[in-house]
Design a protein around this motif. Structure first.
Motif, short mmCIF file in Angstrom:
data_model
loop_
_atom_site.label_atom_id
_atom_site.label_comp_id
_atom_site.label_asym_id
_atom_site.label_seq_id
_atom_site.Cartn_x
_atom_site.Cartn_y
_atom_site.Cartn_z
N GLU A 21 0.83 -1.20 0.00
CA GLU A 21 0.00 0.00 0.00
C GLU A 21 0.87 1.25 0.00
O GLU A 21 1.83 1.35 0.76
CB GLU A 21 -0.91 0.02 1.24
CG GLU A 21 -1.90 -1.13 1.30
CD GLU A 21 -2.73 -1.10 2.57
OE1 GLU A 21 -2.23 -0.56 3.59
OE2 GLU A 21 -3.86 -1.62 2.56
N GLY A 22 0.51 2.21 -0.87
CA GLY A 22 1.13 3.52 -0.83
C GLY A 22 2.61 3.54 -1.12
O GLY A 22 3.37 4.23 -0.42
N VAL A 108 -4.46 1.47 -1.15
CA VAL A 108 -5.08 0.21 -0.76
C VAL A 108 -4.58 -0.89 -1.69
O VAL A 108 -4.16 -0.64 -2.82
CB VAL A 108 -6.63 0.27 -0.83
CG1 VAL A 108 -7.17 1.26 0.18
CG2 VAL A 108 -7.10 0.62 -2.23
N VAL A 109 -4.60 -2.15 -1.21
CA VAL A 109 -4.16 -3.28 -2.01
C VAL A 109 -5.04 -3.47 -3.23
O VAL A 109 -4.58 -3.74 -4.33
CB VAL A 109 -4.13 -4.56 -1.15
CG1 VAL A 109 -3.93 -5.79 -2.01
CG2 VAL A 109 -3.03 -4.46 -0.10
N PHE A 145 10.30 -7.36 -7.38
CA PHE A 145 9.12 -6.82 -6.68
C PHE A 145 8.67 -7.69 -5.51
O PHE A 145 7.84 -7.24 -4.72
CB PHE A 145 7.96 -6.67 -7.67
CG PHE A 145 8.00 -5.39 -8.46
CD1 PHE A 145 7.17 -4.32 -8.13
CD2 PHE A 145 8.86 -5.25 -9.52
CE1 PHE A 145 7.21 -3.14 -8.85
CE2 PHE A 145 8.91 -4.07 -10.27
CZ PHE A 145 8.08 -3.02 -9.92
N ASP A 146 9.20 -8.92 -5.41
CA ASP A 146 8.70 -9.84 -4.39
C ASP A 146 7.18 -9.78 -4.35
O ASP A 146 6.57 -9.44 -3.33
CB ASP A 146 9.27 -9.49 -3.01
CG ASP A 146 8.90 -10.52 -1.94
OD1 ASP A 146 8.79 -11.71 -2.27
OD2 ASP A 146 8.69 -10.10 -0.78
N GLN A 234 1.65 -6.85 2.18
CA GLN A 234 3.06 -7.20 2.28
C GLN A 234 3.88 -6.06 2.89
O GLN A 234 3.55 -4.88 2.70
CB GLN A 234 3.63 -7.50 0.89
CG GLN A 234 3.04 -8.72 0.22
CD GLN A 234 3.64 -8.91 -1.17
OE1 GLN A 234 3.08 -8.45 -2.15
NE2 GLN A 234 4.79 -9.57 -1.24
N PRO A 235 4.94 -6.39 3.61
CA PRO A 235 5.83 -5.33 4.11
C PRO A 235 6.53 -4.64 2.95
O PRO A 235 6.77 -5.25 1.90
CB PRO A 235 6.82 -6.09 5.00
CG PRO A 235 6.79 -7.50 4.48
CD PRO A 235 5.39 -7.73 4.01
#
Length: 401
Positions: A21-22, A108-109, A145-146, A234-235
């Motif tokens: 996110e963001g 947002v995801v 990008f994991d 995701q982190p």
């Protein structure tokens, strides 16, 4: 029987998504440059070009471009819920060329569809060369990008699969992050390889699309998998196993030809938006938009292109307006990558606009062609987004300011 080995270049599809996110401009640019750097290990002769944006080939220059190209709210400030404009990146080699697209930055995801996406657009070259570039792209995207997932598939597999926008879809190469779920069983015929923070599943290229769909369904059932968890975030920091760490990222990458020039908004699209909304450009040349705060997003703004009131005095109804321009490809070539990207964007916009619609208001989308209006109407109906009235309103040409 249609297999991957039989596919022409335009039948190969590439899609991926991540669940963060963001993302900042710095994060987006560092990941895109890491993707390019990884691709260059497989394709040493590759050169890059960004469509529509002038770019010098440096990560700092790319950071500046993301910062300069957010989707904007009416007051000219960035709209967090929409993120950045889609980056269109051309990958040129001696024998082939493909366009990779990166859409990110949303706060947002996702909602009805993932908001953070990777895909392939136009391409030039033989099926074998495009397939080789896509295989390299799957691996490079997984490392850089994991993401949550990425897959290389075909139109025939796509047609035979009945999954939704968040489903774990089949392909001839599919990479899944460990966060998707625990893999306990893999059907015979699927090979696996650990890559980054996930597993790459490879299906034989001589399998038919029906075989791929059937075996992938078996794989998902055996592992209790179906869809990506929409609540998964995701982190931002990416930590890879030492053996997959790509190492330092160079200061710049090879750029194909002269830098492309910055392209202004298409006049015809702007004219059509002015026609539908009745709003003229402000002094900076931009046509205003109408935004509505959405409480579910802590006051973030959802954008509509216009607003009007209709009905007799004392009984007027608020109507929110949006123009949909040149989407005939949804009708004429519905299985193309361009149509898939357009459909995903429209569904995302529709979901936001419906959820943020003021009480008692109506929502209208105006399309400039009849085939486009019909295709958009069908797309929304299939996805149960029936609160939008889709209207064919022919364009009447440029509107004098």
């Amino acid at each position: 029987m249609t297999t991957f080995a039989d596919c022409e270049a335009d039948q190969i599809l590439l899609h991926g998504s991540w669940s963060r996110e963001g993302e900042s401009p710095e994060w987006m640019s560092s990941r895109v440059v890491a993707f390019m750097t990884s691709m260059e290990k497989s394709e040493p002769s590759v050169a890059w070009r960004i469509n529509e944006w002038r770019w010098d080939g440096t990560e700092a220059g790319l950071t500046s471009l993301f910062a300069k190209h957010p989707f904007l709210a009416e007051d000219g400030s960035p709209s967090p819920s929409l993120g950045y404009e889609t980056l269109s990146l051309d990958c040129d080699t001696d024998a082939a060329s493909v366009e990779f697209r990166f859409a990110g930055g949303s706060s947002v995801v996702g909602r009805s569809v993932p908001e953070h996406r990777f895909s392939m657009g136009s391409r030039r070259g033989s099926g074998d060369r495009i397939a080789a570039l896509c295989r390299a792209a799957v691996r490079s995207f997984a490392i850089a990008f994991d993401p949550i997932q990425v897959r290389m598939t075909t139109r025939h597999v796509f047609r035979g699969w009945k999954g939704g926008d968040w489903s774990i879809d089949p392909g001839y190469e599919v990479w899944l992050n460990d966060l998707v779920g625990t893999i306990k069983s893999v059907p015979e015929g699927i090979s696996t390889e650990r890559l980054g923070n996930g597993t790459l599943f490879t299906l034989p290229p001589d399998w038919s699309s029906k075989q791929v769909v059937a075996v992938w369904d078996e794989f998902l059932t055996a592992n209790g998998l179906s869809e990506i968890d929409k609540a998964l975030v995701q982190p931002m920091e990416i930590q890879l196993p030492p053996e997959d760490d790509p190492g330092p990222i160079p200061d710049s990458v090879p750029v194909a030809g002269a830098p492309t020039t910055e392209k202004a908004n298409p006049v015809t699209a702007e004219d059509y938006r002015r026609q539908i909304t009745g709003w003229l450009p402000t002094e900076d040349g931009k046509v205003p938009t109408y935004v509505v705060p959405f409480d579910d997003l802590d006051g973030h703004l959802v954008t509509y292109e216009g607003r009007t009131l209709r009905g007799p005095d004392g009984e007027k109804t608020e109507v929110m307006l949006t123009s949909i321009f040149h989407v005939d490809h949804l009708a004429t070539d519905p299985m193309s990558d361009l149509s898939a990207l357009t459909a995903a964007d429209l569904l995302s916009i529709a979901s936001w606009q419906i959820d943020a619609l003021p009480h008692g208001a109506r929502l209208e989308w105006h399309c400039d062609t009849s085939p486009g209006a019909t295709a958009v109407r069908n797309l929304l109906a299939v996805n149960a987004l029936t609160a939008i009235n889709v209207i064919h309103t022919p364009a009447i040409g440029a509107v004098d300011a």
